[in-house]
Design an enzyme around this catalytic site. Structure first.
Site, mmCIF file in Angstrom:
data_model
loop_
_atom_site.group_PDB
_atom_site.id
_atom_site.type_symbol
_atom_site.label_atom_id
_atom_site.label_comp_id
_atom_site.label_asym_id
_atom_site.label_seq_id
_atom_site.Cartn_x
_atom_site.Cartn_y
_atom_site.Cartn_z
ATOM 1 N N TYR A 103 -3.287 26.111 -26.930
ATOM 2 C CA TYR A 103 -2.639 27.280 -26.317
ATOM 3 C C TYR A 103 -1.347 26.828 -25.636
ATOM 4 O O TYR A 103 -1.255 26.814 -24.405
ATOM 5 C CB TYR A 103 -3.571 27.947 -25.304
ATOM 6 N N TYR B 135 -17.326 22.750 -19.577
ATOM 7 C CA TYR B 135 -17.157 23.311 -18.222
ATOM 8 C C TYR B 135 -18.352 24.141 -17.787
ATOM 9 O O TYR B 135 -18.644 24.265 -16.597
ATOM 10 C CB TYR B 135 -15.856 24.124 -18.133
ATOM 11 N N GLY C 231 -11.693 35.555 -10.002
ATOM 12 C CA GLY C 231 -12.684 34.762 -9.275
ATOM 13 C C GLY C 231 -12.431 33.273 -9.393
ATOM 14 O O GLY C 231 -12.378 32.556 -8.392
ATOM 15 N N TRP C 232 -12.251 32.811 -10.628
ATOM 16 C CA TRP C 232 -11.967 31.373 -10.816
ATOM 17 C C TRP C 232 -10.767 30.960 -9.971
ATOM 18 O O TRP C 232 -10.759 29.892 -9.363
ATOM 19 C CB TRP C 232 -11.639 31.070 -12.278
ATOM 20 N N ASP D 57 -8.095 30.789 -15.104
ATOM 21 C CA ASP D 57 -9.318 29.979 -15.192
ATOM 22 C C ASP D 57 -8.995 28.486 -15.072
ATOM 23 O O ASP D 57 -9.738 27.712 -14.475
ATOM 24 C CB ASP D 57 -10.069 30.170 -16.527
#
Length: 375
Positions: free
Chosen positions: A135, A37, A215-216, A142
């Site tokens: 996870y 990414y 932000g993401w 994100d």
């Protein structure tokens, strides 16, 4: 402004597809760069530079970089669908643009390959994609940026918008489960199973508002809306409202320098610092939000202030006259091998670096929005 283009040129000159100078994590590990990414963020920004300047050097760099990683059959070097890692979808966004610009059939095939991961992603009980297979049951802010704009573009262009409802509802679940009603800010992560050591056992939420995750998420909202067909009406308008409310909440915490703090809502705390990547994303989100007509014209001032604040504080020349962008948090997450706890101390403990694409990519995107203002 010329200074910034000089800086970009320096980065491109020092980078190859195997060893991009901006992928600090890979450099520190002594590894070659594969599909990830971080490079995706940077190449997306370089393509945006090409879209605005029409300078061939940006296009040829981006095309060469991605071309080296995509095989003729559409398979991607270093990418495995089966890893089920939402971060790996992000670089797929570059393929749409490169396919349009080059007509290379392998890019079209690679787009389908990345889309096939979306079809296989495991989900939380609420219906959101897990952040990664390693996870389970976890949604990280994100991840919405990494996946949803790609998913939306695919649905709009190639799939007759069949899964629009799925995309919108994943955002609406995040509002429902991860937004703090007091501040209007969003927690970094949510464990739907309430099992992780870092989460609140009642809410499933992590403890803090991490700037880059916020932000993401703001970019996720904005870029997904940008790729959506507005004529779908209500869910589109609802998502626009979510974006506007998030911008309003974030503006309450904008520092007088124009930037934001690493842990957003506690600017005055010891060791908290003004952070470049998240501030750059906010500059981009504000400027692009105004340009797309989602935000009032007056908000442009906040975006410009953020951009100039970053340049003033963190863009500087070294003794050789080379430029560097400092103040970038290298990485932050929850759980994993290092048992990251999501406390304030944890966010302060992660390394702060120069020239990493998680800061440079968004900074460059914000710069392209600044350039659009001159046009």
């Amino acid at each position: 402004m010329d200074k910034i283009e000089k800086y970009i040129d320096e980065l491109l000159e020092k980078s190859t597809p195997d060893r991009p100078i901006w992928n600090i994590e890979k450099i520190l590990q002594g590894k070659k760069s594969t599909w990830n990414y971080i490079d995706g963020c940077m190449i997306k920004a370089i393509l945006e530079m090409y879209a605005i300047t029409k300078d061939e050097k940006y296009f040829s760099f981006a095309d060469h970089f991605i071309d080296c990683k995509v095989m003729e059959d559409g398979s991607i070097k270093g990418y495995s669908v089966e890893e089920l890692n939402i971060d790996n979808v992000n670089a797929g966004k570059t393929l749409f643009e490169l396919y349009d610009l080059t007509g290379k059939e392998k890019y079209r095939k690679a787009i389908d390959l990345v889309y096939s991961q979306i079809q296989k992603m495991p989900r939380t009980k609420e219906g959101n994609f897990w952040h990664k297979n390693i996870y389970p049951n976890q949604v990280w802010l994100d991840g919405l940026y990494m996946c949803q704009p790609f998913y939306m573009e695919y649905e709009t262009r190639f799939h007759d918008k069949k899964n629009y409802d799925d995309i919108f509802s994943q955002f609406f679940n995040v509002v429902k489960n991860m937004r703090d009603p007091k501040t209007g800010l969003y927690y970094h992560a949510y464990d739907s199973s309430r099992e992780m050591f870092w989460c609140d056992k009642v809410t499933g939420l992590s403890q803090n508002f991490w700037l880059r995750a916020s932000g993401w998420y703001s970019m996720a909202l904005l870029d997904t809306l940008d790729k959506a067909d507005a004529s779908v009406g209500e869910p589109y308008e609802k998502m626009k409202q979510i974006f506007v409310e998030l911008m309003d909440s974030m503006l309450k915490y904008q520092d007088e320098s124009g930037m934001w703090y690493q842990v957003v809502n506690v600017g005055g705390m010891d060791r908290n610092y003004l952070e470049t990547s998240g501030s750059s994303i906010m500059a981009y989100a504000l400027l692009k939000g105004v340009r797309l007509g989602f935000l009032p014209e007056s908000y442009r001032t906040y975006g410009e202030k953020a951009f100039h604040g970053i340049c003033e504080k963190y863009l500087s020349e070294d003794e050789n006259g080379e430029l560097h962008l400092d103040g970038i948090c290298l990485v932050a997450g929850l759980g994993g091998a290092n048992r990251r706890s999501g406390t304030f101390d944890y966010y302060m403990s992660e390394p702060v670096v120069k020239d990493d694409a998680k800061g440079v990519g968004p900074f460059l995107l914000a710069y392209t929005e600044m350039k659009r203002l001159e046009m």
